[in-house]
Design a protein around this motif. Structure first.
Motif, PDB file in Angstrom:
ATOM      1  N   PRO A 184      36.254  21.917 -65.299  1.00  0.00           N
ATOM      2  CA  PRO A 184      36.699  21.493 -66.634  1.00  0.00           C
ATOM      3  C   PRO A 184      38.164  21.061 -66.627  1.00  0.00           C
ATOM      4  CG  PRO A 184      35.318  23.430 -66.825  1.00  0.00           C
ATOM      5  CD  PRO A 184      35.527  23.209 -65.356  1.00  0.00           C
ATOM      6  N   TYR A 185      38.432  19.931 -67.278  1.00  0.00           N
ATOM      7  CA  TYR A 185      39.785  19.376 -67.269  1.00  0.00           C
ATOM      8  C   TYR A 185      40.137  18.835 -68.644  1.00  0.00           C
ATOM      9  CZ  TYR A 185      37.369  14.855 -66.901  1.00  0.00           C
ATOM     10  OH  TYR A 185      36.555  13.764 -67.133  1.00  0.00           O
ATOM     11  N   GLY A 186      41.425  18.662 -68.878  1.00  0.00           N
ATOM     12  CA  GLY A 186      41.907  18.100 -70.128  1.00  0.00           C
ATOM     13  C   GLY A 186      41.917  16.584 -70.073  1.00  0.00           C
ATOM     14  N   ARG A 187      41.489  15.949 -71.153  1.00  0.00           N
ATOM     15  CA  ARG A 187      41.403  14.490 -71.190  1.00  0.00           C
ATOM     16  C   ARG A 187      42.642  13.769 -71.699  1.00  0.00           C
ATOM     17  NH1 ARG A 187      36.026  13.200 -70.284  1.00  0.00           N
ATOM     18  NH2 ARG A 187      34.524  14.820 -70.832  1.00  0.00           N
ATOM     19  N   PRO A 188      43.467  14.384 -72.571  1.00  0.00           N
ATOM     20  CA  PRO A 188      44.538  13.600 -73.196  1.00  0.00           C
ATOM     21  C   PRO A 188      45.443  12.855 -72.221  1.00  0.00           C
ATOM     22  CG  PRO A 188      44.297  15.666 -74.358  1.00  0.00           C
ATOM     23  CD  PRO A 188      43.397  15.744 -73.154  1.00  0.00           C
ATOM     24  N   ALA A 189      45.751  13.445 -71.081  1.00  0.00           N
ATOM     25  CA  ALA A 189      46.684  12.799 -70.138  1.00  0.00           C
ATOM     26  C   ALA A 189      46.062  11.615 -69.408  1.00  0.00           C
ATOM     27  CB  ALA A 189      47.188  13.820 -69.125  1.00  0.00           C
ATOM     28  N   LEU A 190      44.738  11.455 -69.473  1.00  0.00           N
ATOM     29  CA  LEU A 190      44.086  10.388 -68.711  1.00  0.00           C
ATOM     30  C   LEU A 190      44.629   9.009 -69.077  1.00  0.00           C
ATOM     31  CD1 LEU A 190      40.326  11.473 -68.723  1.00  0.00           C
ATOM     32  CD2 LEU A 190      41.986  11.703 -66.857  1.00  0.00           C
ATOM     33  N   SER A 191      44.882   8.793 -70.368  1.00  0.00           N
ATOM     34  CA  SER A 191      45.324   7.469 -70.814  1.00  0.00           C
ATOM     35  C   SER A 191      46.837   7.318 -70.782  1.00  0.00           C
ATOM     36  CB  SER A 191      44.822   7.213 -72.244  1.00  0.00           C
ATOM     37  OG  SER A 191      45.262   8.235 -73.111  1.00  0.00           O
ATOM     38  N   LYS A 192      47.521   8.341 -70.295  1.00  0.00           N
ATOM     39  CA  LYS A 192      48.986   8.312 -70.313  1.00  0.00           C
ATOM     40  C   LYS A 192      49.531   8.710 -68.940  1.00  0.00           C
ATOM     41  CE  LYS A 192      48.567  11.059 -73.944  1.00  0.00           C
ATOM     42  NZ  LYS A 192      47.230  10.827 -74.484  1.00  0.00           N
ATOM     43  N   ALA A 193      49.888   9.985 -68.787  1.00  0.00           N
ATOM     44  CA  ALA A 193      50.572  10.447 -67.579  1.00  0.00           C
ATOM     45  C   ALA A 193      49.737  10.226 -66.316  1.00  0.00           C
ATOM     46  CB  ALA A 193      50.931  11.921 -67.715  1.00  0.00           C
ATOM     47  N   TYR A 194      48.419  10.398 -66.416  1.00  0.00           N
ATOM     48  CA  TYR A 194      47.583  10.247 -65.215  1.00  0.00           C
ATOM     49  C   TYR A 194      47.588   8.799 -64.725  1.00  0.00           C
ATOM     50  CZ  TYR A 194      43.687  10.848 -61.983  1.00  0.00           C
ATOM     51  OH  TYR A 194      42.906  10.880 -60.856  1.00  0.00           O
ATOM     52  N   LEU A 195      47.440   7.861 -65.632  1.00  0.00           N
ATOM     53  CA  LEU A 195      47.459   6.446 -65.227  1.00  0.00           C
ATOM     54  C   LEU A 195      48.820   6.023 -64.697  1.00  0.00           C
ATOM     55  CD1 LEU A 195      45.385   4.531 -67.944  1.00  0.00           C
ATOM     56  CD2 LEU A 195      44.730   5.058 -65.589  1.00  0.00           C
ATOM     57  N   MET A 196      49.877   6.666 -65.177  1.00  0.00           N
ATOM     58  CA  MET A 196      51.221   6.324 -64.732  1.00  0.00           C
ATOM     59  C   MET A 196      51.603   7.044 -63.440  1.00  0.00           C
ATOM     60  SD  MET A 196      53.416   6.051 -68.278  1.00  0.00           S
ATOM     61  CE  MET A 196      52.946   7.640 -68.940  1.00  0.00           C
ATOM     62  N   GLY A 197      50.716   7.898 -62.929  1.00  0.00           N
ATOM     63  CA  GLY A 197      51.002   8.620 -61.693  1.00  0.00           C
ATOM     64  C   GLY A 197      51.941   9.793 -61.874  1.00  0.00           C
ATOM     65  N   LYS A 198      52.117  10.260 -63.127  1.00  0.00           N
ATOM     66  CA  LYS A 198      53.015  11.376 -63.388  1.00  0.00           C
ATOM     67  C   LYS A 198      52.325  12.727 -63.278  1.00  0.00           C
ATOM     68  CE  LYS A 198      56.166   8.772 -66.364  1.00  0.00           C
ATOM     69  NZ  LYS A 198      56.804   8.681 -67.708  1.00  0.00           N
ATOM     70  N   THR A 199      51.006  12.722 -63.150  1.00  0.00           N
ATOM     71  CA  THR A 199      50.256  13.951 -62.926  1.00  0.00           C
ATOM     72  C   THR A 199      49.043  13.614 -62.088  1.00  0.00           C
ATOM     73  OG1 THR A 199      49.325  15.912 -64.031  1.00  0.00           O
ATOM     74  CG2 THR A 199      48.782  13.780 -64.981  1.00  0.00           C
ATOM     75  N   ASN A 200      48.384  14.641 -61.549  1.00  0.00           N
ATOM     76  CA  ASN A 200      47.216  14.406 -60.696  1.00  0.00           C
ATOM     77  C   ASN A 200      46.013  15.173 -61.225  1.00  0.00           C
ATOM     78  OD1 ASN A 200      47.545  17.105 -59.862  1.00  0.00           O
ATOM     79  ND2 ASN A 200      48.820  16.500 -58.131  1.00  0.00           N
ATOM     80  N   ALA A 201      44.874  14.977 -60.571  1.00  0.00           N
ATOM     81  CA  ALA A 201      43.628  15.578 -61.048  1.00  0.00           C
ATOM     82  C   ALA A 201      43.696  17.097 -61.054  1.00  0.00           C
ATOM     83  CB  ALA A 201      42.461  15.094 -60.191  1.00  0.00           C
ATOM     84  N   ALA A 202      44.342  17.683 -60.053  1.00  0.00           N
ATOM     85  CA  ALA A 202      44.429  19.146 -59.994  1.00  0.00           C
ATOM     86  C   ALA A 202      45.200  19.692 -61.191  1.00  0.00           C
ATOM     87  CB  ALA A 202      45.087  19.583 -58.694  1.00  0.00           C
ATOM     88  N   ALA A 203      46.235  18.973 -61.598  1.00  0.00           N
ATOM     89  CA  ALA A 203      47.043  19.432 -62.728  1.00  0.00           C
ATOM     90  C   ALA A 203      46.293  19.314 -64.053  1.00  0.00           C
ATOM     91  CB  ALA A 203      48.337  18.635 -62.791  1.00  0.00           C
ATOM     92  N   LEU A 204      45.254  18.489 -64.105  1.00  0.00           N
ATOM     93  CA  LEU A 204      44.472  18.343 -65.327  1.00  0.00           C
ATOM     94  C   LEU A 204      43.510  19.504 -65.542  1.00  0.00           C
ATOM     95  CD1 LEU A 204      43.470  14.559 -65.221  1.00  0.00           C
ATOM     96  CD2 LEU A 204      45.418  15.598 -66.394  1.00  0.00           C
ATOM     97  N   GLN A 205      43.202  20.239 -64.476  1.00  0.00           N
ATOM     98  CA  GLN A 205      42.225  21.331 -64.598  1.00  0.00           C
ATOM     99  C   GLN A 205      42.685  22.351 -65.630  1.00  0.00           C
ATOM    100  OE1 GLN A 205      41.731  22.970 -60.680  1.00  0.00           O
ATOM    101  NE2 GLN A 205      40.781  21.111 -59.856  1.00  0.00           N
ATOM    102  N   LEU A 206      41.760  22.749 -66.508  1.00  0.00           N
ATOM    103  CA  LEU A 206      42.096  23.738 -67.529  1.00  0.00           C
ATOM    104  C   LEU A 206      42.355  25.104 -66.908  1.00  0.00           C
ATOM    105  CD1 LEU A 206      39.547  22.596 -70.246  1.00  0.00           C
ATOM    106  CD2 LEU A 206      41.998  22.161 -70.172  1.00  0.00           C
ATOM    107  N   ARG A 207      41.658  25.408 -65.829  1.00  0.00           N
ATOM    108  CA  ARG A 207      41.906  26.614 -65.040  1.00  0.00           C
ATOM    109  C   ARG A 207      41.454  26.337 -63.602  1.00  0.00           C
ATOM    110  NH1 ARG A 207      43.816  27.707 -69.256  1.00  0.00           N
ATOM    111  NH2 ARG A 207      43.914  29.705 -70.365  1.00  0.00           N
ATOM    112  N   PRO A 208      42.045  27.012 -62.616  1.00  0.00           N
ATOM    113  CA  PRO A 208      41.583  26.844 -61.232  1.00  0.00           C
ATOM    114  C   PRO A 208      40.213  27.488 -61.040  1.00  0.00           C
ATOM    115  CG  PRO A 208      43.251  28.557 -61.361  1.00  0.00           C
ATOM    116  CD  PRO A 208      43.196  27.924 -62.723  1.00  0.00           C
ATOM    117  N   SER A 209      39.590  27.177 -59.939  1.00  0.00           N
ATOM    118  CA  SER A 209      38.221  27.660 -59.694  1.00  0.00           C
ATOM    119  C   SER A 209      38.123  29.179 -59.714  1.00  0.00           C
ATOM    120  CB  SER A 209      37.708  27.113 -58.360  1.00  0.00           C
ATOM    121  OG  SER A 209      38.562  27.514 -57.293  1.00  0.00           O
ATOM    122  N   ALA A 210      39.178  29.874 -59.285  1.00  0.00           N
ATOM    123  CA  ALA A 210      39.137  31.342 -59.244  1.00  0.00           C
ATOM    124  C   ALA A 210      38.951  31.951 -60.628  1.00  0.00           C
ATOM    125  CB  ALA A 210      40.417  31.877 -58.607  1.00  0.00           C
TER     126      ALA A 210
END
Length: 413
Positions: A39-65
């Motif tokens: 599960p991940y947060g969507r808001p950054a997809l159209s902003k920081a993620y496209l600009m390369g300011k964050t990555n997929a791991a940082a979008l995760q709502l919680r780590p697998s553990a």
């Protein structure tokens, strides 16, 4: 082994699982989602993620553990094909059957398709999932001109990203202004000006008739008035549709989403719905019912259902609020301002930081703030306390202490 089955691993589904455990629920909890990611947060997809300011791991709502620690069974890359309400069972596309004591539909929404020739061509994109964002990010490397169909939040956020990369951008909108269903004309004018200053072009009143094609790829957009807009990439952002088909096929009432009561329970006492897919009563809506597409609504609704399941029932009455990064400007909205009959400015758009206070029949119903987080926070408190009285004159007077007025009213009560 039954317990809770949650269909959907977005913000609402994740929050429900976490809140159930936080509230003391000890029976099995299973989350089922058709995306293969945690599960991940969507808001950054159209902003920081496209600009390369964050990555997929940082979008995760919680780590697998987290899921193992909380005894949450997470089944990603799987889809529910059918609900059997009389048996209290869901059937996966694989044929596997899972029983439930309570089922929660957090199925979200999907992008509304563009019903014109060429909409499925290579070079035409939508933006909702991480996979969508990855495809867009890869495509942007070789793009010189972009056409965006729809001047909603996603389209404008993407326009700001492209303009920041030096890409020529044209936003094509059938209405006569941006954010026509979301903000007041006062705020729309100011936000449009910020985009124009960044180099974004707008075509209003333009109804798309086709996506232009050359050599099997999209090369632009054609409008019904005969105008053509050349582009190496086309993004379609014309709204969303609630994913209500599972509920409908199970015999549950649906309209603009899955119909639920004030506690987010469907007509079936063993099935709830939360998030983008839920159409629920709201004291903040002029029409009495609303379906809200926001992180806030997903989180608040999930907490409401978790509390009910844990023996503390209550109504979903939280003040709706939203936010959007429009380039260097942060737009925040509290309440549901449409329709309103009076809008007053607090501050000046020329300063790049102001708010619009919207009133209906003399009562405050919504506040839109651009780079004014203090106004936004106070607005949420004013709208939460629906007995608080703020006049349009007080709202427009920048010397009037909004914060003190909230505190003063609460002391009196």
């Amino acid at each position: 082994m039954s317990g809770i089955v949650i269909v959907g691993t977005g913000q609402a589904g994740f929050q429900l699982g976490a809140s159930l455990r936080q509230g003391g629920y000890r029976e099995p909890i299973t989350l089922i989602g058709d995306e293969t990611h945690l599960p991940y947060g969507r808001p950054a997809l159209s902003k920081a993620y496209l600009m390369g300011k964050t990555n997929a791991a940082a979008l995760q709502l919680r780590p697998s553990a987290f899921y193992a620690d909380q005894s949450l069974t997470l089944r990603v890359g799987e889809r529910v094909a059918e609900i059997a309400p009389t048996l209290q069972r869901v059937i996966l596309t694989s044929g596997e059957k899972l029983s439930y004591d309570h089922l929660v539909l957090a199925t979200g929404s999907r992008n509304r398709p563009l019903p014109v020739p060429g909409a499925a061509l290579p070079g035409v994109f939508q933006l909702r999932t991480l996979a969508d964002a990855d495809a867009l990010k890869a495509a942007l490397h070789d793009v010189k001109a972009v056409a965006i169909v729809g001047a909603g939040f996603i389209g404008l956020e993407f326009a700001a990203v492209c303009a920041g990369k030096g890409i020529a951008v044209t936003v094509i909108e059938g209405a006569n202004r941006i954010l026509a269903r979301s903000v007041s004309p006062l705020m729309a004018t100011a936000v449009e000006a910020t985009h124009r200053a960044a180099g974004v072009h707008f075509a209003f009143g333009a109804v798309v008739s086709a996506i232009l094609e050359r050599n099997g790829r999209a090369v632009g957009v054609a409008a019904t008035d005969g105008s053509n807009y050349a582009a190496d990439l086309v993004l379609v952002g014309i709204g969303v549709l609630p994913n209500q088909e599972l509920a409908r096929d199970a015999g549950l009432p649906v309209s603009n989403g899955i119909e639920v009561d004030e506690t987010l329970l469907t007509v079936d006492p063993a099935i709830s719905a939360i998030g983008d897919c839920a159409h629920h009563p709201s004291p903040h809506s002029h029409e009495g019912r609303v379906r809200i597409e926001s992180v806030q609504s997903a989180v608040d609704g999930a907490r409401c259902v978790a509390a009910r399941i844990n023996g503390q029932p209550g109504s979903h009455v939280a003040v709706p609020w939203f936010w959007s990064d429009q380039g260097a400007y942060k737009l925040q909205i509290a309440g549901l301002a449409a329709p309103h009959d009076l809008a007053v400015l607090r501050g000046s758009p020329d300063d790049g930081a102001f708010s619009v206070f919207c009133f209906r029949e003399g009562s405050l119903v919504g506040v839109e703030s651009l780079n004014k987080p203090g106004d936004h926070m106070i607005a949420r408190r004013l709208l939460e306390d629906r007995q608080a009285n703020l006049t349009p004159e007080q709202a427009a007077d920048t010397t009037f202490d909004l914060k003190a007025s909230v505190a003063g009213h609460r002391r009196q009560n």
